[in-house]
Design a protein around this motif. Structure first.
Motif, PDB file in Angstrom:
ATOM      1  N   GLY A  63     102.624 -67.430  36.348  1.00 51.72           N
ATOM      2  CA  GLY A  63     102.027 -67.223  35.031  1.00 51.72           C
ATOM      3  C   GLY A  63     101.191 -68.410  34.595  1.00 51.72           C
ATOM      4  O   GLY A  63     101.489 -69.571  34.928  1.00 51.72           O
ATOM      5  N   TYR A  64     100.130 -68.111  33.851  1.00 47.04           N
ATOM      6  CA  TYR A  64      99.231 -69.156  33.359  1.00 47.04           C
ATOM      7  C   TYR A  64      98.852 -68.854  31.918  1.00 47.04           C
ATOM      8  O   TYR A  64      98.687 -67.698  31.525  1.00 47.04           O
ATOM      9  CB  TYR A  64      97.947 -69.226  34.196  1.00 47.04           C
ATOM     10  N   ILE A  65      98.719 -69.909  31.126  1.00 43.63           N
ATOM     11  CA  ILE A  65      98.162 -69.819  29.780  1.00 43.63           C
ATOM     12  C   ILE A  65      96.722 -70.316  29.873  1.00 43.63           C
ATOM     13  O   ILE A  65      96.469 -71.437  30.344  1.00 43.63           O
ATOM     14  CB  ILE A  65      98.954 -70.676  28.779  1.00 43.63           C
ATOM     15  N   ILE A  66      95.773 -69.496  29.434  1.00 39.64           N
ATOM     16  CA  ILE A  66      94.363 -69.889  29.443  1.00 39.64           C
ATOM     17  C   ILE A  66      93.927 -70.080  27.994  1.00 39.64           C
ATOM     18  O   ILE A  66      94.111 -69.186  27.160  1.00 39.64           O
ATOM     19  CB  ILE A  66      93.477 -68.826  30.120  1.00 39.64           C
ATOM     20  N   THR A  67      93.371 -71.237  27.683  1.00 38.83           N
ATOM     21  CA  THR A  67      92.920 -71.522  26.326  1.00 38.83           C
ATOM     22  C   THR A  67      91.429 -71.808  26.316  1.00 38.83           C
ATOM     23  O   THR A  67      90.856 -72.283  27.298  1.00 38.83           O
ATOM     24  CB  THR A  67      93.667 -72.734  25.730  1.00 38.83           C
ATOM     25  N   GLY A  68      90.801 -71.529  25.177  1.00 41.53           N
ATOM     26  CA  GLY A  68      89.412 -71.878  24.928  1.00 41.53           C
ATOM     27  C   GLY A  68      89.335 -72.762  23.700  1.00 41.53           C
ATOM     28  O   GLY A  68      90.136 -72.600  22.757  1.00 41.53           O
ATOM     29  N   VAL A 100     109.862 -73.186  20.579  1.00 36.80           N
ATOM     30  CA  VAL A 100     110.630 -73.747  21.688  1.00 36.80           C
ATOM     31  C   VAL A 100     109.781 -74.691  22.543  1.00 36.80           C
ATOM     32  O   VAL A 100     110.326 -75.447  23.354  1.00 36.80           O
ATOM     33  CB  VAL A 100     111.206 -72.632  22.573  1.00 36.80           C
ATOM     34  N   LYS A 101     108.462 -74.646  22.360  1.00 35.04           N
ATOM     35  CA  LYS A 101     107.597 -75.534  23.138  1.00 35.04           C
ATOM     36  C   LYS A 101     106.262 -75.662  22.418  1.00 35.04           C
ATOM     37  O   LYS A 101     105.742 -74.690  21.881  1.00 35.04           O
ATOM     38  CB  LYS A 101     107.370 -74.970  24.553  1.00 35.04           C
ATOM     39  N   SER A 102     105.720 -76.866  22.400  1.00 30.66           N
ATOM     40  CA  SER A 102     104.408 -77.114  21.814  1.00 30.66           C
ATOM     41  C   SER A 102     103.561 -77.883  22.824  1.00 30.66           C
ATOM     42  O   SER A 102     104.008 -78.890  23.381  1.00 30.66           O
ATOM     43  CB  SER A 102     104.536 -77.901  20.507  1.00 30.66           C
ATOM     44  N   ILE A 103     102.349 -77.379  23.074  1.00 32.82           N
ATOM     45  CA  ILE A 103     101.434 -78.000  24.033  1.00 32.82           C
ATOM     46  C   ILE A 103     100.243 -78.548  23.266  1.00 32.82           C
ATOM     47  O   ILE A 103      99.532 -77.797  22.577  1.00 32.82           O
ATOM     48  CB  ILE A 103     100.941 -76.982  25.080  1.00 32.82           C
ATOM     49  N   TYR A 104     100.033 -79.854  23.358  1.00 33.96           N
ATOM     50  CA  TYR A 104      98.877 -80.475  22.691  1.00 33.96           C
ATOM     51  C   TYR A 104      97.690 -80.449  23.648  1.00 33.96           C
ATOM     52  O   TYR A 104      97.773 -80.944  24.768  1.00 33.96           O
ATOM     53  CB  TYR A 104      99.192 -81.912  22.274  1.00 33.96           C
ATOM     54  N   TRP A 147      96.945 -73.682  31.882  1.00 36.75           N
ATOM     55  CA  TRP A 147      98.229 -74.357  31.737  1.00 36.75           C
ATOM     56  C   TRP A 147      99.288 -73.563  32.486  1.00 36.75           C
ATOM     57  O   TRP A 147      99.327 -72.340  32.415  1.00 36.75           O
ATOM     58  CB  TRP A 147      98.621 -74.471  30.260  1.00 36.75           C
ATOM     59  N   SER A 148     100.153 -74.274  33.195  1.00 42.81           N
ATOM     60  CA  SER A 148     101.214 -73.613  33.962  1.00 42.81           C
ATOM     61  C   SER A 148     102.303 -73.101  33.033  1.00 42.81           C
ATOM     62  O   SER A 148     102.774 -73.828  32.143  1.00 42.81           O
ATOM     63  CB  SER A 148     101.806 -74.595  34.973  1.00 42.81           C
TER      64      SER A 148
END
Length: 547
Positions: free
Chosen positions: A278-283, A258-262, A292-293
């Motif tokens: 909420g937050y998405i944390i990536t490494g 439903v969603k893709s974040i580049y 990311w929000s």
């Protein structure tokens, strides 16, 4: 003895080669010699073994030195670290309990006058002190009785194993959602499995690179996204990160992205922080940590946090922990801001943690209160008291050829995977929390190396686990009553029991173990380094695992 160490070194390198996808003819030849090298190592161990020690397990007589140190040292009191949910409210108390060694040294330096007064014995003991000592003694007796009962229950535990077949390559990550297991693989797919029937429920294809990490947002955050997408409020979502630089959000019931974040970087780790919106944390493979929000899916922050690939990201309340291939650990506070929400609280380098494995290393972490359990491909689990930087280690394998790939907490258990590169034996070691006392080891015939782990409990309180690596396996705890026979063998390793928790005061063994992993004689090392430079400096851990 020198040949033994060389064989152990070569076998460790072969195990790391086997998790690569593309292999050169030279690498294939090295892998084909694994059985031959193991046979030669077993022969040497038999020749060198004596009544005092088995050199293949101990190595250079250091086990005897460690054994003497354990026997001479007084029994350590179990840690009283509170659960993670209460740690922020009792920070000072937890700091004192999590770092007993520095506190003891402080008493030695500044408590001379008090000791002198005790030795004089001119005043009778305070009644309140006597009551306090009696309460402590009673508490310790109760704690010991609980541990004995827990140990006995795990010695009788039985599990039924079920293989989930469908992936065409190594399973790199797993999460559990309700009665579903979600797995990600180097074959670029995310698969959803129905656990009760052990069948594939959905095949989520869309990534063009190997899937490296998964995360499951809590139900309340799933409801918000489902409402915005006009989906059922019971919809569950899964986040997947990949070497193709994308984070994808999947709706499990409909099996669609439903969603893709580049992210502009190969994603090597991620987690969800359930704070505010909420937050998405990536490494990333280059050491970058990004936020990311969950509300807008826009980038809130990008930080060059580590020198090598970020191999693990975990959240604990408003805190975020990141670990990297060079052994560094960072602790972040989420300030719940639209811009730059992460504030660095502490950073501990690989020199402090002792987890440095070079650019091809892999560090996974599991936080609990003021402590972070670190698995870093050695025979120990490291414990970082992140507020002070104090380090200790938990013996997770009786052999120096053992490696620890992952650590996981479930309920009052700490579970560490261990794999012996010398003989190919794999098992899970169970420790009680918060004391970190060894309970039992679980294994089964032809057990593969375990690279990832997830756990949950059934409505009746029984354990269900899923492990990934070469195979994806569901563990289902069997009831104690009845005559059902489990697939898992429960055993106890007396060597783990006798020297489980050690301080980091003497790190000779650790330093030597690090040296063992560095093969200066490997003729292919220079070529791999040149290749890394040509690739533009992308993290070699990612290339090793997902190439």
């Amino acid at each position: 003895m020198g040949e033994v160490r060389k064989l152990q070194k070569k076998l460790r390198q072969i195990e790391n080669l086997e998790i690569k996808i593309s292999l050169t003819p030279e690498e294939r030849f090295k892998i084909s010699r694994k059985a031959e090298l193991r046979s030669r190592l077993a022969e040497l161990q038999l020749q060198l073994s004596g009544p005092q020690q088995t050199l293949g397990i101990v190595g250079d007589g250091k086990k005897e030195k460690m054994k003497r140190q354990v026997e001479d040292a007084p029994e350590a009191l179990p840690s009283q670290t509170p659960p993670a949910s209460k740690i922020l409210k009792g920070e000072e108390q937890s700091k004192a309990q999590a770092t007993p060694a520095p506190a003891a040294r402080q008493r030695e330096r500044g408590g001379g006058a008090e000791i002198g007064r005790r030795r004089e014995g001119t005043e009778p003991a305070n009644v309140s002190d006597q009551c306090r000592d009696a309460d402590n003694e009673q508490h310790l007796r109760q704690e010991e009785a609980e541990f004995t009962s827990l140990k006995a229950s795990w010695e009788k535990a039985r599990f039924r194993l079920r293989l989930l077949e469908g992936h065409n390559d190594i399973v790199t990550c797993v999460v559990a959602v309700d009665n579903l297991v979600v797995s990600g693989s180097r074959d670029t797919t995310v698969k959803v499995w129905h656990v009760p029937t052990a069948t594939e429920h959905k095949n989520l294809g869309g990534h063009t690179g190997g899937v490296t990490c998964l995360a499951a947002p809590p139900p309340e955050f799933c409801k918000r996204l489902a409402w915005s997408l006009s989906l059922s409020d019971k919809e569950r979502f899964i986040l997947s990160g990949s070497a193709d630089c994308n984070v994808k959000i999947w709706a499990l019931s409909i099996g669609q992205c439903v969603k893709s974040i580049y992210t502009f970087n190969a994603v090597t780790a991620l987690c969800f922080v359930p704070e505010e919106d909420g937050y998405i944390i990536t490494g990333s493979d280059g050491g970058k940590v990004q936020a990311w929000s969950w509300h807008t899916f826009e980038n809130c922050q990008s930080i060059n946090a580590h020198q090598e690939a970020v191999t693990s990201v975990q959240s604990q309340g408003p805190l975020v922990f990141s670990g990297s291939a060079e052994g560094g650990v960072s602790v972040w506070e989420n300030r719940c801001s639209d811009r730059d929400p992460l504030r660095l609280l502490h950073h501990w380098s690989g020199q402090v943690t002792g987890c440095g494995g070079g650019p091809a290393g892999r560090l996974t972490l599991s936080p609990r209160g003021d402590r972070v359990f670190l698995a870093h491909g050695r025979a120990w689990l490291k414990i970082l008291h992140w507020r002070t930087g104090a380090m200790s280690r938990l013996t997770n394998h009786s052999s120096i050829t053992g490696v620890t790939d992952c650590a996981h907490q479930t309920g009052g258990l700490l579970i560490g995977s261990c794999y012996d590169v010398a003989n190919g034996e794999s098992s899970l070691n169970l420790f009680s929390l918060p004391q970190c006392r060894y309970l039992a080891s679980l294994t089964w015939p032809d057990a593969p190396r375990i690279l990832c782990f997830a756990a949950w409990t059934t409505g009746s309180g029984d354990h269900r686990w899923v492990t990934g690596g070469r195979d994806l396996i569901v563990w289902e705890q069997l009831p104690r009553s009845g005559k059902q026979r489990g697939d898992v063998t429960v055993r106890r390793d007396s060597r783990l029991e006798s020297c489980s928790l050690e301080s980091e005061g003497d790190s000779e063994d650790d330093e030597e173990e690090t040296d063992d992993c560095e093969d200066d004689e490997d003729e292919g090392r220079a070529g791999r380094r040149d290749s890394a430079e040509e690739d533009g400096g992308s993290g070699s851990w990612l290339r090793c695992v997902l190439q």
